[in-house]
Motif scaffolding. Sequence first.
Motif, PDB file in Angstrom:
ATOM      1  N   LEU A 185       2.809  -5.963  -6.150  1.00 47.06           N
ATOM      2  CA  LEU A 185       3.755  -5.429  -5.174  1.00 47.06           C
ATOM      3  C   LEU A 185       3.032  -4.914  -3.928  1.00 47.06           C
ATOM      4  O   LEU A 185       3.477  -5.149  -2.789  1.00 47.06           O
ATOM      5  CB  LEU A 185       4.565  -4.289  -5.800  1.00 47.06           C
ATOM      6  N   GLU A 186       1.915  -4.226  -4.135  1.00 50.25           N
ATOM      7  CA  GLU A 186       1.137  -3.726  -2.995  1.00 50.25           C
ATOM      8  C   GLU A 186       0.622  -4.874  -2.128  1.00 50.25           C
ATOM      9  O   GLU A 186       0.660  -4.812  -0.899  1.00 50.25           O
ATOM     10  CB  GLU A 186      -0.045  -2.891  -3.480  1.00 50.25           C
ATOM     11  N   ALA A 187       0.096  -5.900  -2.779  1.00 51.73           N
ATOM     12  CA  ALA A 187      -0.440  -7.041  -2.031  1.00 51.73           C
ATOM     13  C   ALA A 187       0.660  -7.711  -1.208  1.00 51.73           C
ATOM     14  O   ALA A 187       0.443  -8.097  -0.055  1.00 51.73           O
ATOM     15  CB  ALA A 187      -1.086  -8.037  -2.988  1.00 51.73           C
ATOM     16  N   ILE A 188       1.853  -7.847  -1.787  1.00 52.03           N
ATOM     17  CA  ILE A 188       2.970  -8.444  -1.057  1.00 52.03           C
ATOM     18  C   ILE A 188       3.349  -7.565   0.134  1.00 52.03           C
ATOM     19  O   ILE A 188       3.583  -8.060   1.243  1.00 52.03           O
ATOM     20  CB  ILE A 188       4.184  -8.650  -1.988  1.00 52.03           C
ATOM     21  N   ALA A 189       3.392  -6.252  -0.075  1.00 53.35           N
ATOM     22  CA  ALA A 189       3.738  -5.330   1.006  1.00 53.35           C
ATOM     23  C   ALA A 189       2.742  -5.432   2.155  1.00 53.35           C
ATOM     24  O   ALA A 189       3.117  -5.490   3.330  1.00 53.35           O
ATOM     25  CB  ALA A 189       3.795  -3.895   0.475  1.00 53.35           C
ATOM     26  N   GLN A 190       1.454  -5.485   1.820  1.00 48.96           N
ATOM     27  CA  GLN A 190       0.425  -5.520   2.856  1.00 48.96           C
ATOM     28  C   GLN A 190       0.433  -6.843   3.620  1.00 48.96           C
ATOM     29  O   GLN A 190       0.289  -6.858   4.849  1.00 48.96           O
ATOM     30  CB  GLN A 190      -0.941  -5.247   2.223  1.00 48.96           C
ATOM     31  N   LEU A 191       0.622  -7.961   2.908  1.00 45.69           N
ATOM     32  CA  LEU A 191       0.690  -9.245   3.606  1.00 45.69           C
ATOM     33  C   LEU A 191       1.986  -9.379   4.401  1.00 45.69           C
ATOM     34  O   LEU A 191       2.013 -10.037   5.443  1.00 45.69           O
ATOM     35  CB  LEU A 191       0.560 -10.396   2.616  1.00 45.69           C
ATOM     36  N   SER A 192       3.060  -8.760   3.927  1.00 47.54           N
ATOM     37  CA  SER A 192       4.310  -8.762   4.701  1.00 47.54           C
ATOM     38  C   SER A 192       4.113  -8.012   6.007  1.00 47.54           C
ATOM     39  O   SER A 192       4.583  -8.450   7.071  1.00 47.54           O
ATOM     40  CB  SER A 192       5.439  -8.122   3.887  1.00 47.54           C
ATOM     41  N   LEU A 193       3.415  -6.888   5.960  1.00 48.39           N
ATOM     42  CA  LEU A 193       3.120  -6.142   7.180  1.00 48.39           C
ATOM     43  C   LEU A 193       2.262  -6.976   8.123  1.00 48.39           C
ATOM     44  O   LEU A 193       2.523  -7.034   9.334  1.00 48.39           O
ATOM     45  CB  LEU A 193       2.400  -4.839   6.823  1.00 48.39           C
TER      46      LEU A 193
END
Length: 341
Positions: free
Chosen positions: A174-182
């Motif tokens: 979830l963190e990785a998705i959030a960071q790449l989404s940003l």
Amino acid sequence: MEPREYIPVFLEHKYLKTHDGLTPAALELVHEEIARNPAQFAADDHARALVSYARTHEHLMRELDRMEDLPDDDFDRQRERLFNETRQAMHEIARTDQLCVDAQLVDILLADVPIDSCLNDLMKLEDAVRTHLCNVPGFDLEAEHYWRESELDGMDAAERTRIDPIMIGWLHTLEAIAQLSLASARYRAAADYARRVMRSQGYDNRAVGTVLLALARLEDEEHFFELSHEAGPEHAIEDSPWYLLGRTLLFYKLGRRKNARRALRDFATRCEGGAFFLLNPTYLTPYLPVRPAPRDPWDLSHQAVWEADGIIVDTPDFVTWAASVDGIEEASEQFAQRYGF
């Protein structure tokens, strides 16, 4: 969360389930032995896969540290070889155990593919892991911290999360998705995924930083400051570089230059290296899989500016304006001289 933090906890929990009645001295000895030689306590395929992942991850990060001072051509060549070797190792670990989530996650993050393809693979992994967790007794997506505590045999949600590498791998994803989404300008998605991470307990993270940067970019002043009041003392929001930088960007984008100048000076004063990294974009080792724990006093400032890079680049004249504010260039120079940058 580093493998050395959560894998020994998992191994110790597994061991103690089959060894009741140990004395305090024996418990301490088990704890020390697992920390010293976790492979000795890996009694099944899942545990052995986790230990293999920890070793491979440690080698990856150690080699990246070693390569920091290489000339660019040597660095690029050696890093490409290291990433390929690591991907092969992670793929083999995941082949033997599909529930070693972090091995799959790092494999995806190391792939040399466009960011949209990487995000697509991450979302497929997240869906598969979430589906598995929904069949784990006590797990509940609607529960405040993802666990129904009435079904946890006396543990609370934080303890239950800490002993479960699959749960931790899901939160990493979830963190990785959030960071790449940003990074790819999907600001609402970034905030949504990061908020899911924030709901967890027993899992140290700074996902609130992703939310703050996304809200600043969206010029959502109401929810930015609402979050800073609601996040709780465990997030130490008002001392966070993400908050201090995000507040500066928010005021700047809203055209409130006086407030923005004050916020920028606050960021530069309270965040070691903040002014330097803002005026001098500096390479940061990729998150593999998520933000590493800080080792140097300026690491969090560096991370916050690195993560905000897309927002900064997309904010016309922001860095030029920042350099013109009294004291900012001087703070940058003083930091560079003090630490040899």
